[in-house]
Scaffold this motif. Structure first.
Motif, PDB file in Angstrom:
ATOM      1  N   VAL A 148       0.839  -1.207   0.000  1.00  0.00           N
ATOM      2  CA  VAL A 148       0.000   0.000   0.000  1.00  0.00           C
ATOM      3  C   VAL A 148       0.871   1.253   0.000  1.00  0.00           C
ATOM      4  O   VAL A 148       0.632   2.199  -0.757  1.00  0.00           O
ATOM      5  CB  VAL A 148      -0.956  -0.017   1.215  1.00  0.00           C
ATOM      6  CG1 VAL A 148      -1.659   1.323   1.353  1.00  0.00           C
ATOM      7  CG2 VAL A 148      -1.984  -1.126   1.068  1.00  0.00           C
ATOM      8  N   ALA A 149       1.888   1.263   0.860  1.00  0.00           N
ATOM      9  CA  ALA A 149       2.779   2.423   0.923  1.00  0.00           C
ATOM     10  C   ALA A 149       3.508   2.632  -0.396  1.00  0.00           C
ATOM     11  O   ALA A 149       3.656   3.769  -0.880  1.00  0.00           O
ATOM     12  CB  ALA A 149       3.777   2.249   2.069  1.00  0.00           C
ATOM     13  N   THR A 150       3.965   1.564  -1.027  1.00  0.00           N
ATOM     14  CA  THR A 150       4.673   1.679  -2.308  1.00  0.00           C
ATOM     15  C   THR A 150       3.758   2.229  -3.392  1.00  0.00           C
ATOM     16  O   THR A 150       4.161   3.100  -4.185  1.00  0.00           O
ATOM     17  CB  THR A 150       5.222   0.307  -2.720  1.00  0.00           C
ATOM     18  OG1 THR A 150       6.093  -0.184  -1.690  1.00  0.00           O
ATOM     19  CG2 THR A 150       5.978   0.394  -4.030  1.00  0.00           C
ATOM     20  N   ALA A 151       2.529   1.736  -3.469  1.00  0.00           N
ATOM     21  CA  ALA A 151       1.588   2.223  -4.484  1.00  0.00           C
ATOM     22  C   ALA A 151       1.283   3.706  -4.278  1.00  0.00           C
ATOM     23  O   ALA A 151       1.179   4.468  -5.252  1.00  0.00           O
ATOM     24  CB  ALA A 151       0.306   1.399  -4.444  1.00  0.00           C
ATOM     25  N   ILE A 152       1.153   4.150  -3.036  1.00  0.00           N
ATOM     26  CA  ILE A 152       0.868   5.559  -2.766  1.00  0.00           C
ATOM     27  C   ILE A 152       2.070   6.434  -3.140  1.00  0.00           C
ATOM     28  O   ILE A 152       1.914   7.523  -3.709  1.00  0.00           O
ATOM     29  CB  ILE A 152       0.481   5.745  -1.291  1.00  0.00           C
ATOM     30  CG1 ILE A 152      -0.834   5.010  -1.001  1.00  0.00           C
ATOM     31  CG2 ILE A 152       0.348   7.218  -0.946  1.00  0.00           C
ATOM     32  CD1 ILE A 152      -1.225   5.012   0.461  1.00  0.00           C
ATOM     33  N   ILE A 158       4.299   5.867  -5.428  1.00  0.00           N
ATOM     34  CA  ILE A 158       4.369   5.956  -6.890  1.00  0.00           C
ATOM     35  C   ILE A 158       3.341   6.958  -7.408  1.00  0.00           C
ATOM     36  O   ILE A 158       3.628   7.762  -8.307  1.00  0.00           O
ATOM     37  CB  ILE A 158       4.153   4.564  -7.516  1.00  0.00           C
ATOM     38  CG1 ILE A 158       5.315   3.633  -7.141  1.00  0.00           C
ATOM     39  CG2 ILE A 158       4.010   4.672  -9.023  1.00  0.00           C
ATOM     40  CD1 ILE A 158       5.123   2.211  -7.616  1.00  0.00           C
ATOM     41  N   GLN A 159       2.134   6.941  -6.811  1.00  0.00           N
ATOM     42  CA  GLN A 159       1.086   7.861  -7.245  1.00  0.00           C
ATOM     43  C   GLN A 159       1.438   9.313  -6.921  1.00  0.00           C
ATOM     44  O   GLN A 159       1.207  10.221  -7.731  1.00  0.00           O
ATOM     45  CB  GLN A 159      -0.250   7.475  -6.590  1.00  0.00           C
ATOM     46  CG  GLN A 159      -1.405   8.404  -6.879  1.00  0.00           C
ATOM     47  CD  GLN A 159      -1.854   8.354  -8.331  1.00  0.00           C
ATOM     48  OE1 GLN A 159      -1.564   7.405  -9.038  1.00  0.00           O
ATOM     49  NE2 GLN A 159      -2.552   9.394  -8.764  1.00  0.00           N
ATOM     50  N   LEU A 160       2.011   9.549  -5.736  1.00  0.00           N
ATOM     51  CA  LEU A 160       2.337  10.913  -5.310  1.00  0.00           C
ATOM     52  C   LEU A 160       3.721  11.361  -5.774  1.00  0.00           C
ATOM     53  O   LEU A 160       4.114  12.500  -5.486  1.00  0.00           O
ATOM     54  CB  LEU A 160       2.239  11.015  -3.776  1.00  0.00           C
ATOM     55  CG  LEU A 160       0.870  10.714  -3.165  1.00  0.00           C
ATOM     56  CD1 LEU A 160       0.907  10.877  -1.659  1.00  0.00           C
ATOM     57  CD2 LEU A 160      -0.202  11.613  -3.771  1.00  0.00           C
ATOM     58  N   ASN A 210       2.072  11.578   4.718  1.00  0.00           N
ATOM     59  CA  ASN A 210       2.303  13.013   4.906  1.00  0.00           C
ATOM     60  C   ASN A 210       1.657  13.758   3.747  1.00  0.00           C
ATOM     61  O   ASN A 210       2.050  13.599   2.589  1.00  0.00           O
ATOM     62  CB  ASN A 210       3.798  13.311   4.962  1.00  0.00           C
ATOM     63  CG  ASN A 210       4.452  12.715   6.194  1.00  0.00           C
ATOM     64  OD1 ASN A 210       3.913  12.798   7.292  1.00  0.00           O
ATOM     65  ND2 ASN A 210       5.620  12.110   6.017  1.00  0.00           N
ATOM     66  N   VAL A 211       0.651  14.557   4.072  1.00  0.00           N
ATOM     67  CA  VAL A 211      -0.086  15.273   3.037  1.00  0.00           C
ATOM     68  C   VAL A 211       0.824  16.334   2.420  1.00  0.00           C
ATOM     69  O   VAL A 211       1.402  17.154   3.143  1.00  0.00           O
ATOM     70  CB  VAL A 211      -1.346  15.932   3.622  1.00  0.00           C
ATOM     71  CG1 VAL A 211      -2.109  16.684   2.536  1.00  0.00           C
ATOM     72  CG2 VAL A 211      -2.233  14.874   4.257  1.00  0.00           C
TER      73      VAL A 211
END
Length: 381
Positions: free
Chosen positions: A216-220, A222-224, A240-241
């Motif tokens: 989940v952390a890796t996918a986020i 990559i997206q951000l 972290n927003v």
């Protein structure tokens, strides 16, 4: 002839390579697509949650199917207190009504439920009421875990079950002592929580797992396009927003929820002893083991016979017992050998070949686990 043969060989070689590549691609992508899931379906955003509400009230208008006040003193006390608030004094009198029932009212207050919106409530009888059909719930405050009133419920109850009886028989279908009021409660107090102002978002995995949290952390990230997400434990992922998204946290959560990952799972066998249900994950593996399952069947049949005395004799009619006992210890006695690395499908097929039912399968799985051949954990619920 030679150029033609070479062209044919090249064509066959190209076709063979394309076929192999297509087969490889299907084998690699099909399981991943089939097993992938949206992050939205496997995590919860901290702070966005439901809250349970509960209340105690009275249902009136029952057709003689309410609580008997002699056996339900709490119903009588509640009825007297309600009438006193209405200006009617019934202290010291003997109430005999059977049209009233004491009930517990439950509801779920959704996240960000605004004041004035309506929610559904469930009404359940507390005393010896036979049915809530046709009843109306009086004004009932709905309390949260902190003791504050968050909603007020009232309205006619919809009951799906019923009871019908006569002098010689009775029929009951469903549960007539429980009902539901659609949009029966009005929200009086909102739960304050500001999602847009959070500098850090926390995602909670519904099924905690180290591998799933890291994916989940890796996918986020990559997206951000940055190192914004971090898996702190098997159940939490902190985000972290970004400064550019501080005013658009809802849009950020929407983007994250639509990302797809492949959740990992522990090799586990879940057994429900009460119903005989067995659920096994695809990662369950069996080492080399032999299983023999045999049933000893003893069948006893009683066929009593009537013995009549001879004509003109002084004998009496008697019942003579006749017992037939059959013992079968050979049927369904089979031996199944499972090699190392047996998959879930092979395990089920082998046990089904033995004619094993769910109850016997539970005992077999526990025996395999005791022998150290089951590479999974067994959870009994």
């Amino acid at each position: 002839m030679i150029p033609t043969a070479l062209r044919l060989l090249r064509r066959h070689a190209v076709l063979a390579v394309l076929t192999a590549l297509l087969a490889f691609g299907v084998q690699q992508t099909a399981p991943a697509l089939a097993a992938s899931a949206r992050i939205k379906d496997i995590v919860d955003v901290e702070g966005v949650r439901d809250n349970m509400l509960i209340g105690y009230g009275l249902v009136v208008g029952l057709n003689g199917t309410g609580d008997s006040l002699n056996n339900s003193p709490f119903t009588e006390q509640s009825l007297q207190g309600m009438l006193e608030r209405m200006g009617v004094n019934t202290r010291g009198t003997n109430l005999r009504t059977k049209n009233v029932a004491a009930v517990m009212v439950t509801a779920t207050l959704g996240a960000y439920a605004a004041q004035g919106t309506r929610i559904d409530v469930t009404v359940s009888a507390m005393g010896d009421a036979k049915s809530l059909l046709g009843g109306t719930l009086l004004v009932t405050p709905m309390l949260g875990a902190d003791g504050e009133v968050y909603a007020v419920a009232q309205g006619p109850i919809a009951v799906s079950g019923f009871t019908a009886q006569g002098q010689g028989a009775s029929v009951t279908r469903g549960v007539p002592t429980s009902g539901r009021i659609s949009s029966g409660a009005i929200v009086e107090r909102e739960i304050q929580f500001s999602l847009a102002e959070l500098p850090v978002l926390r995602l909670s995995l519904r099924n905690p797992d180290f591998t799933t949290a890291q994916r989940v952390a890796t996918a986020i990230n990559i997206q951000l396009r940055g190192n914004r997400a971090q898996a702190t434990d098997p159940a939490s992922v902190l985000i972290n927003v970004p400064e550019t998204r501080r005013g658009d946290v809802v849009g950020l959560v929407t983007e994250i929820e639509q990302l797809r990952i492949t959740p990992d799972q522990v090799a586990r066998v879940v057994v429900d002893e009460k119903s005989g249900v067995i659920v096994m994950g695809e990662n369950v593996r069996i080492s080399t083991v032999a299983i023999a399952q045999g049933n000893l069947t003893i069948r006893i049949t009683e066929t009593p016979q009537v013995s009549q005395p001879g004509p003109f004799s002084q004998g009496q009619t008697a019942v003579v017992p006749r017992t037939d006992i059959q013992v079968d210890d050979q049927s369904n006695n089979r031996l199944a050998v499972m090699n190392s690395g047996v998959t879930l499908q092979e395990l089920v097929q082998s046990l089904n070949a033995l004619g094993v039912g769910p109850r016997d399968m539970i005992a077999i799985l526990q025996s395999i686990k005791a022998a150290g051949a089951l590479q999974a954990e067994i959870e009994v619920i």
